[in-house]
Design a protein around this motif. Structure first.
Motif, mmCIF file in Angstrom:
data_model
loop_
_atom_site.group_PDB
_atom_site.id
_atom_site.type_symbol
_atom_site.label_atom_id
_atom_site.label_comp_id
_atom_site.label_asym_id
_atom_site.label_seq_id
_atom_site.Cartn_x
_atom_site.Cartn_y
_atom_site.Cartn_z
ATOM 1 N N LEU A 30 -10.219 1.638 10.008
ATOM 2 C CA LEU A 30 -9.610 2.194 8.796
ATOM 3 C C LEU A 30 -8.108 1.962 8.860
ATOM 4 C CD1 LEU A 30 -11.499 5.624 8.709
ATOM 5 C CD2 LEU A 30 -11.930 3.627 7.246
ATOM 6 N N ALA A 32 -4.476 3.313 7.273
ATOM 7 C CA ALA A 32 -3.771 4.325 6.469
ATOM 8 C C ALA A 32 -2.363 3.791 6.210
ATOM 9 C CB ALA A 32 -3.787 5.664 7.186
ATOM 10 N N GLY A 33 -1.343 4.344 6.907
ATOM 11 C CA GLY A 33 0.023 3.842 6.727
ATOM 12 C C GLY A 33 0.315 2.593 7.534
ATOM 13 N N GLY A 34 -0.539 2.299 8.492
ATOM 14 C CA GLY A 34 -0.408 1.071 9.295
ATOM 15 C C GLY A 34 0.664 1.124 10.358
ATOM 16 N N HIS A 35 1.329 2.290 10.531
ATOM 17 C CA HIS A 35 2.473 2.312 11.442
ATOM 18 C C HIS A 35 2.106 2.537 12.909
ATOM 19 C CE1 HIS A 35 5.213 1.312 8.464
ATOM 20 N NE2 HIS A 35 6.272 1.647 9.166
ATOM 21 N N LEU A 37 -1.451 1.318 13.731
ATOM 22 C CA LEU A 37 -2.493 0.287 13.848
ATOM 23 C C LEU A 37 -1.910 -1.131 13.812
ATOM 24 C CD1 LEU A 37 -5.432 -0.477 14.060
ATOM 25 C CD2 LEU A 37 -5.664 -0.227 11.586
ATOM 26 N N THR A 111 1.035 8.505 7.682
ATOM 27 C CA THR A 111 0.308 9.608 7.047
ATOM 28 C C THR A 111 -0.100 10.653 8.082
ATOM 29 O OG1 THR A 111 -1.873 8.596 7.389
ATOM 30 C CG2 THR A 111 -0.670 7.965 5.382
ATOM 31 N N ASP A 124 4.145 13.965 17.078
ATOM 32 C CA ASP A 124 4.670 15.305 16.827
ATOM 33 C C ASP A 124 3.643 16.273 16.223
ATOM 34 O OD1 ASP A 124 7.613 15.118 17.475
ATOM 35 O OD2 ASP A 124 7.388 13.387 16.173
ATOM 36 N N MET A 167 -11.419 10.875 8.081
ATOM 37 C CA MET A 167 -10.775 12.177 7.915
ATOM 38 C C MET A 167 -10.251 12.245 6.485
ATOM 39 S SD MET A 167 -7.452 13.953 9.633
ATOM 40 C CE MET A 167 -7.579 13.116 11.154
ATOM 41 N N ARG A 192 12.104 7.933 18.471
ATOM 42 C CA ARG A 192 12.049 9.340 18.060
ATOM 43 C C ARG A 192 10.730 10.019 18.424
ATOM 44 N NH1 ARG A 192 16.987 9.990 18.140
ATOM 45 N NH2 ARG A 192 16.858 12.003 17.094
#
Ligand SMILES: Cc1cc2nc3c(=O)[nH]c(=O)nc-3n(C[C@H](O)[C@H](O)[C@H](O)COP(=O)(O)OP(=O)(O)OC[C@H]3O[C@@H](n4cnc5c(N)ncnc54)[C@H](O)[C@@H]3O)c2cc1C
Length: 287
Positions: A30, A32-35, A37, A111, A124, A167, A192
């Motif tokens: 899946l 989502a934001g790809g950040h 994956l 996301t 986080d 999810m 960060r």
């Protein structure tokens, strides 16, 4: 760097996404934001043959109030969580956490569902999700189920979400008036990500801490509840001495890992320091 070749799919409903997961099984991922994956794909750590993009599915983003709960769509970006008026007024802690993730590009693309499903040990949200006692909603071939935060993070990059599930929502209890909450992290200077991060949710009644819920991220292979701190601070006044004494127990039950960011001893020390800061800020935030 380029990822290995893949087919790209854009389902219009959760049911379509589930059918694709069923069809392609282990060859599918899946998106989502790809950040998390896409960097993994570019490093060839992940080589899915089929990418199933959730971004065209309506209804998976946004924050709505549902009784005493904030229902946050899995595809809601970190920025949208940070700036949501409902989050600000009903569960400011979560907005605080979202606002400390990465940089503006990461916050605008990443996301909440992607972050929790990825379960990066330095992410986080997991500390806050545990401290808040949130629940994750997953949909699969057998229907919908809800997973409590304490049962969600199973290990390094591993959660209770099955490979055939999506999810869809994160359900976060609204914080009442006698509840103070805060998140404190020691951020890695480049990414960060949390070298350690501690979320504290404290219920204060008649001058005493009636209930304490503390989540820890960063130090080990997965986010955990700091049970030693919770036991030590419950029933105390929440003054400087009782907070300091409770914070000393922060490393208990955490499989603190030495890595490029620091030794086991250094990270254990950071845990104590940031547990203390999170509890102090939580007490100070009670109105
Ligand atoms: C430079 C940089 C700095 C960063 N700094 C931080 C930081 O300080 N703190 C922090 O917490 N994070 C940080 N991140 C990670 C960031 O928050 C990612 O966005 C997040 O971890 C993954 O969310 P995503 O939406 O991008 O998911 P994706 O990368 O699209 O997906 C991640 C994984 O989750 C799965 N997945 C996604 N959505 C679902 C779903 N709905 N159901 C089931 N599985 C799903 C995917 O299949 C994939 O395996 C950083 C990332 C970068 C690139």
């Amino acid at each position: 760097m380029y990822p290995a070749q893949f087919d790209y799919h854009t389902p219009g409903t959760v049911q379509e996404a589930l059918a694709m997961l069923g069809q392609y099984n282990d060859d599918a991922k899946l998106l989502a934001g790809g950040h998390s994956l896409l960097p993994a794909m570019k490093l060839r750590l992940s080589q899915p043959k089929h990418l199933i993009d959730l971004r065209k599915i309506p209804g998976l983003s946004g924050v709505r109030e549902d009784g005493g709960v904030l229902a946050i769509g899995a595809m809601t970006t970190h920025y949208a969580v940070e700036t949501s008026p409902a989050v600000k007024s009903k569960c400011a802690l979560l907005g605080q956490v979202a606002g400390q993730i990465g940089d503006p590009m990461v916050r605008n693309m990443g996301t909440i569902g992607g972050s929790l499903a990825h379960a990066d040990p330095a992410a986080d949200y997991p500390a806050a999700i545990i401290a808040l006692g949130a629940e994750m909603v997953a949909e699969g071939p057998k229907g919908k189920r809800t997973i409590k935060a304490d049962d969600f993070f199973l290990g390094l990059l591993t959660t209770a979400i099955g490979p055939d599930e999506v999810m869809t929502e994160v359900r976060v209890p609204v914080l009442g008036p006698k509840i103070g909450a805060a998140y404190m992290k020691f951020p890695h200077p480049a990414s960060r990500f949390a070298v350690v991060g501690v979320a504290a949710v404290l219920t204060i009644d008649a001058g005493k801490i009636a209930k304490a819920s503390i989540g820890i991220t960063g130090a080990g292979t997965k986010a955990v509840r700091a049970k030693g701190v919770e036991a030590a601070i419950t029933g105390k006044a929440g003054d400087a001495a009782s907070i300091q004494a409770a914070a000393e127990r922060a490393p208990e039950g955490v499989d603190v890992q030495a890595d490029l960011q620091g030794s086991e001893e250094y990270k254990s020390h950071l845990l104590k320091v940031f547990a203390k800061r999170a509890m102090e800020a939580a007490v100070a935030s009670v109105k």
